[in-house]
Design a protein around this motif. Sequence first.
Motif, mmCIF file in Angstrom:
data_model
loop_
_atom_site.group_PDB
_atom_site.id
_atom_site.type_symbol
_atom_site.label_atom_id
_atom_site.label_comp_id
_atom_site.label_asym_id
_atom_site.label_seq_id
_atom_site.Cartn_x
_atom_site.Cartn_y
_atom_site.Cartn_z
ATOM 1 N N SER A 10 0.844 -1.194 0.000
ATOM 2 C CA SER A 10 0.000 0.000 0.000
ATOM 3 C C SER A 10 0.879 1.243 0.000
ATOM 4 N N ALA A 11 0.254 2.379 -0.331
ATOM 5 C CA ALA A 11 0.996 3.636 -0.300
ATOM 6 C C ALA A 11 1.442 3.964 1.125
ATOM 7 N N GLN A 12 0.588 3.666 2.086
ATOM 8 C CA GLN A 12 0.940 3.918 3.485
ATOM 9 C C GLN A 12 2.170 3.108 3.877
ATOM 10 N N ALA A 13 2.203 1.834 3.469
ATOM 11 C CA ALA A 13 3.345 0.980 3.795
ATOM 12 C C ALA A 13 4.613 1.468 3.100
ATOM 13 N N LEU A 15 5.485 4.463 2.464
ATOM 14 C CA LEU A 15 6.022 5.665 3.103
ATOM 15 C C LEU A 15 6.450 5.419 4.542
ATOM 16 N N GLN A 16 6.120 4.248 5.070
ATOM 17 C CA GLN A 16 6.460 3.932 6.454
ATOM 18 C C GLN A 16 7.968 3.973 6.666
ATOM 19 N N ALA A 42 -1.373 9.385 1.097
ATOM 20 C CA ALA A 42 -0.709 8.704 2.212
ATOM 21 C C ALA A 42 0.192 9.653 2.985
ATOM 22 N N ARG A 44 -0.375 12.840 3.324
ATOM 23 C CA ARG A 44 -1.329 13.612 4.137
ATOM 24 C C ARG A 44 -1.694 12.843 5.400
ATOM 25 N N ASP A 45 -2.028 11.579 5.226
ATOM 26 C CA ASP A 45 -2.466 10.769 6.359
ATOM 27 C C ASP A 45 -1.336 10.473 7.344
ATOM 28 N N SER A 46 -0.086 10.595 6.888
ATOM 29 C CA SER A 46 1.053 10.345 7.779
ATOM 30 C C SER A 46 1.171 11.404 8.864
#
Length: 237
Positions: A10-13, A15-16, A42, A44-46
């Motif tokens: 995922s995009a979130q993963a 950028l982790q 992602a 933004r959500d970080s």
Amino acid sequence: MSPRRKVYESAQAALQGVVADGQTLAVGGFGLCGIPEALIAALRDSGAKGLTAISNNAGVDGFGLGQLLATRQIKKMISSYVGENKEFERQYLAGELELEFNPQGTLAERLRAGGAGIPAFFTRTGFGTIVADGKETRQFGEHWYVMETALHADVSLVKAWKADASGNLVFRKTSRNFNPACAMAGKVCVVEVEELVDVGAIDPDHVHLPGIYVDRIVVNATPEKRIEQRTTREGVK
């Protein structure tokens, strides 16, 4: 080790552990064309804040980098066009947003120089204008030039059409725009693609950016691909 170590679920993963407060990010795209939609969302959500964004512009209100202006995560823009975003205008005129303004070709060359290891270059563009204020100028032959420095980013967020698992990229038509230069200017490059194929499936002659520049890949097979302004004529199909 399998080349698929670059591929994230995922995009979130993707950028982790990569994005953090106070970073400089180079973000590909031209308007809304060729922007890494999922990666921007992602980011933004970080919740990362105090960011400097190098990008041709800041998208539009509520989409693209405009989302990060709305959440006040961007403190400075290094860009060349600011005309499609009212929140950008409001923050800048209110002194809430820093802006380093560049002629468009100068911005592209500053990114390219950053990726090529060139510290600075001279250009005629901007000489005699406020663009040259505070910068070194020099005469070569009969013309005067302005010295511009290279741009470097902590993280690059890039959109491509297709990638193989090693990160070799193919861009589609005008969505190539600033993406390759942004990819090369970043210490870490995260790429959002519509299609992921096996290594060897892309003809080497068709690779626009080699995988050596790419650290992480995420697939977004169905991007929204908004259009900033659509003009049509009745009766034409």
